[in-house]
Design a protein around this motif. Sequence first.
Motif, PDB file in Angstrom:
ATOM      1  N   UNK A 142       0.829  -1.200   0.000  1.00 50.20           N
ATOM      2  CA  UNK A 142       0.000   0.000   0.000  1.00 50.20           C
ATOM      3  C   UNK A 142       0.870   1.259   0.000  1.00 50.20           C
ATOM      4  N   UNK A 143       1.938   1.232   0.804  1.00 50.50           N
ATOM      5  CA  UNK A 143       2.844   2.381   0.829  1.00 50.50           C
ATOM      6  C   UNK A 143       3.532   2.537  -0.525  1.00 50.50           C
ATOM      7  N   UNK A 144       3.930   1.421  -1.135  1.00 52.81           N
ATOM      8  CA  UNK A 144       4.555   1.470  -2.464  1.00 52.81           C
ATOM      9  C   UNK A 144       3.608   2.108  -3.473  1.00 52.81           C
ATOM     10  N   UNK A 145       2.344   1.707  -3.439  1.00 55.41           N
ATOM     11  CA  UNK A 145       1.372   2.259  -4.381  1.00 55.41           C
ATOM     12  C   UNK A 145       1.208   3.766  -4.176  1.00 55.41           C
ATOM     13  N   UNK A 146       1.168   4.203  -2.918  1.00 55.90           N
ATOM     14  CA  UNK A 146       0.991   5.625  -2.634  1.00 55.90           C
ATOM     15  C   UNK A 146       2.198   6.437  -3.118  1.00 55.90           C
ATOM     16  N   UNK A 147       3.413   5.930  -2.837  1.00 57.11           N
ATOM     17  CA  UNK A 147       4.609   6.665  -3.268  1.00 57.11           C
ATOM     18  C   UNK A 147       4.717   6.693  -4.792  1.00 57.11           C
ATOM     19  N   UNK A 148       4.359   5.590  -5.427  1.00 56.28           N
ATOM     20  CA  UNK A 148       4.437   5.534  -6.890  1.00 56.28           C
ATOM     21  C   UNK A 148       3.435   6.521  -7.505  1.00 56.28           C
ATOM     22  N   UNK A 149       2.241   6.613  -6.927  1.00 57.87           N
ATOM     23  CA  UNK A 149       1.239   7.554  -7.436  1.00 57.87           C
ATOM     24  C   UNK A 149       1.738   8.994  -7.298  1.00 57.87           C
ATOM     25  N   UNK A 150       2.411   9.305  -6.174  1.00 59.54           N
ATOM     26  CA  UNK A 150       2.981  10.643  -6.013  1.00 59.54           C
ATOM     27  C   UNK A 150       3.997  10.927  -7.122  1.00 59.54           C
ATOM     28  N   UNK A 151       4.850   9.947  -7.372  1.00 60.60           N
ATOM     29  CA  UNK A 151       5.839  10.126  -8.422  1.00 60.60           C
ATOM     30  C   UNK A 151       5.203  10.283  -9.784  1.00 60.60           C
ATOM     31  N   UNK A 152       4.134   9.532 -10.051  1.00 62.08           N
ATOM     32  CA  UNK A 152       3.466   9.608 -11.350  1.00 62.08           C
ATOM     33  C   UNK A 152       2.828  10.983 -11.541  1.00 62.08           C
ATOM     34  N   UNK A 153       2.210  11.519 -10.501  1.00 63.52           N
ATOM     35  CA  UNK A 153       1.594  12.842 -10.610  1.00 63.52           C
ATOM     36  C   UNK A 153       2.659  13.916 -10.843  1.00 63.52           C
ATOM     37  N   UNK A 154       3.769  13.839 -10.101  1.00 63.53           N
ATOM     38  CA  UNK A 154       4.840  14.820 -10.299  1.00 63.53           C
ATOM     39  C   UNK A 154       5.460  14.682 -11.687  1.00 63.53           C
ATOM     40  N   UNK A 155       5.573  13.470 -12.161  1.00 59.14           N
ATOM     41  CA  UNK A 155       6.136  13.216 -13.487  1.00 59.14           C
ATOM     42  C   UNK A 155       5.271  13.883 -14.559  1.00 59.14           C
ATOM     43  N   UNK A 156       3.954  13.754 -14.441  1.00 57.88           N
ATOM     44  CA  UNK A 156       3.075  14.344 -15.455  1.00 57.88           C
ATOM     45  C   UNK A 156       3.046  15.869 -15.363  1.00 57.88           C
TER      46      UNK A 156
END
Length: 584
Positions: free
Chosen positions: A518-532
């Motif tokens: 769950x923590x991995x998914x949350x951190x990855x989503x943060x990175x994806x939003x910043x990437x876009x």
Amino acid sequence: MSQRFAVRAFSLSIRRKIMGIALALIVLMVLTSLLSMMMVRRTGEHFAQLSSNYMPAYGNLARANIRSLERALTLRRMVIARTVSSNDGGKFDALKKVLEEKGAAVESEIRSARALIGGLIQDRSTFGDESALVRIDSRLDSLLRESRRHLNEEIDRLLKALEANDARAISENLVRVDEFRDDVNRSLDAVRSDMLALLQADSAVTVDMQRHVMVVAAALTLFAAALGVVFAMLVSNGVTVPVRRLLEGTRAVEAGQLDEVIAVTTFDEIGHLTAAFNRMVEQLRLKKRILDTFGRYIDPRVVKGLIDAPTLAAEGQRRVMTVLFCDVAGFTTTSERMTPQGLVKILNQYFSTMSAPVREHEGIIDKYIGDAIMAYWGPPFNEDSEQTRLAALAAIDMLNRLERLRDSFPEIIGMRNAPISFDLRIGVATGEALVGSIGSEHMMNYTVIGDTANLAARLEGANKIYGSRILASEATAMGAADVVETREIDLVAMAGQARPERIYEIMARKGCLTSEQEELRARFLEGLEAYRERSWDAARRAFLRALAIAPEDGPSLTFIRRIDALIAAPPENDWDGSWRLEQK
């Protein structure tokens, strides 16, 4: 006198003849019922012994075996708990209590089995092998008094070594515990096997008695039928018997029995009707043989649909379908070093193991392409609302069986230490597709084609780029959201697509994510939003935090490499955050 009786019989009216036949048959049926009731009662007593003594005793032995294995597992956990964290005394004490409970459970189950077996020995009316029961009881008694005692003594020594935290003593005692435990388990397995053999033998006796009841009842019934035929011939002039045979044959066909042929005994209309009936049964047998044979090459539901509605299959329809592609990763190099026989064995095991989840979740296996599997869900085989859920659950189950599949390979090819690189890549997509029979006039294939099937294949291949195992289209992820956990991976335009589409990774069943996931998914989503948003530094930090949780997370590694490339060559101002995959 017999001549006079025959004359009187032929002079009777039809009504009296029919009444005589009826009375004779009633008498025979009463006798058959009485005899059957007596024999069924004896058979029932045997069944009662099987259900109240033999089967429960075997169940006690099976549970004793299971509790013994659970006890061994608990002991291993105690060793691990003591060696890993010697200060965690509470956990060690809790495991010790569980160990004692499991040991008591083993002895309780064995004593329960002995009590049931003892009851059978004391019951002189038992139909089983009394000497075999005595031997089993004696072996169980020896198992409780000798083997279990030695094992318990070794376990006590091991527990003392654990409490003293003596690594050398722990290692030596653990070896001896394993040896004694294996001896106990082998003894228990042997007793259980003997008990099963005895249960099977006694069950066979009961079945033979039941068969004897059926034979006697059938014999009496045949005698009654023969008597009825003799008298009926006087009344119906040979019409009733052939008609009855036809009726019995029709009932047999209705019950699915297609292996009998009705003899043609007349050359009139009844004979012609009997011959036509036999030809009909032969055609039904042929159809069943076709279903059974081609069901191994094509899903039986497809075969039945093609036979029952060939026009619909030939025309084809556009429907919303869910398509799954599964392919083996990292197997090409290993397969080149294998013999053809070993390679065939491994592929057969792979296809059998990975096809099972598809069938268990009501999917249709379309074809095997090399080492790839193509399957699909949708009408008329599944409801529209269920297809995405079933496909997603099948994909998770396929991945869950991978480790066990890998472990079976060395034994299959007879090479215990053979390094075999074997992994899975799965792609699942949902959308409109053409469903029907496609091919030439000489050979057809009932399949699914179109952009949805292409997308599923592309998603399977995209796993190689993202370092993932299960990628799904947005429609699949949304449709299965109530049964699986997913995370958005990217906005991608696949090869041959003009418009980008969001793709997701299927991570686990609903509610089964670990806290790390769950923590991995949350951190990855943060990175994806910043990437876009083109916040490269923020995106990199988020993906690095994700990698700190899962160092081998393929999607995070992929995006870090991609950020480096985008920093070196920034995208256009109208960039929408999507990525184009040219690889098919």
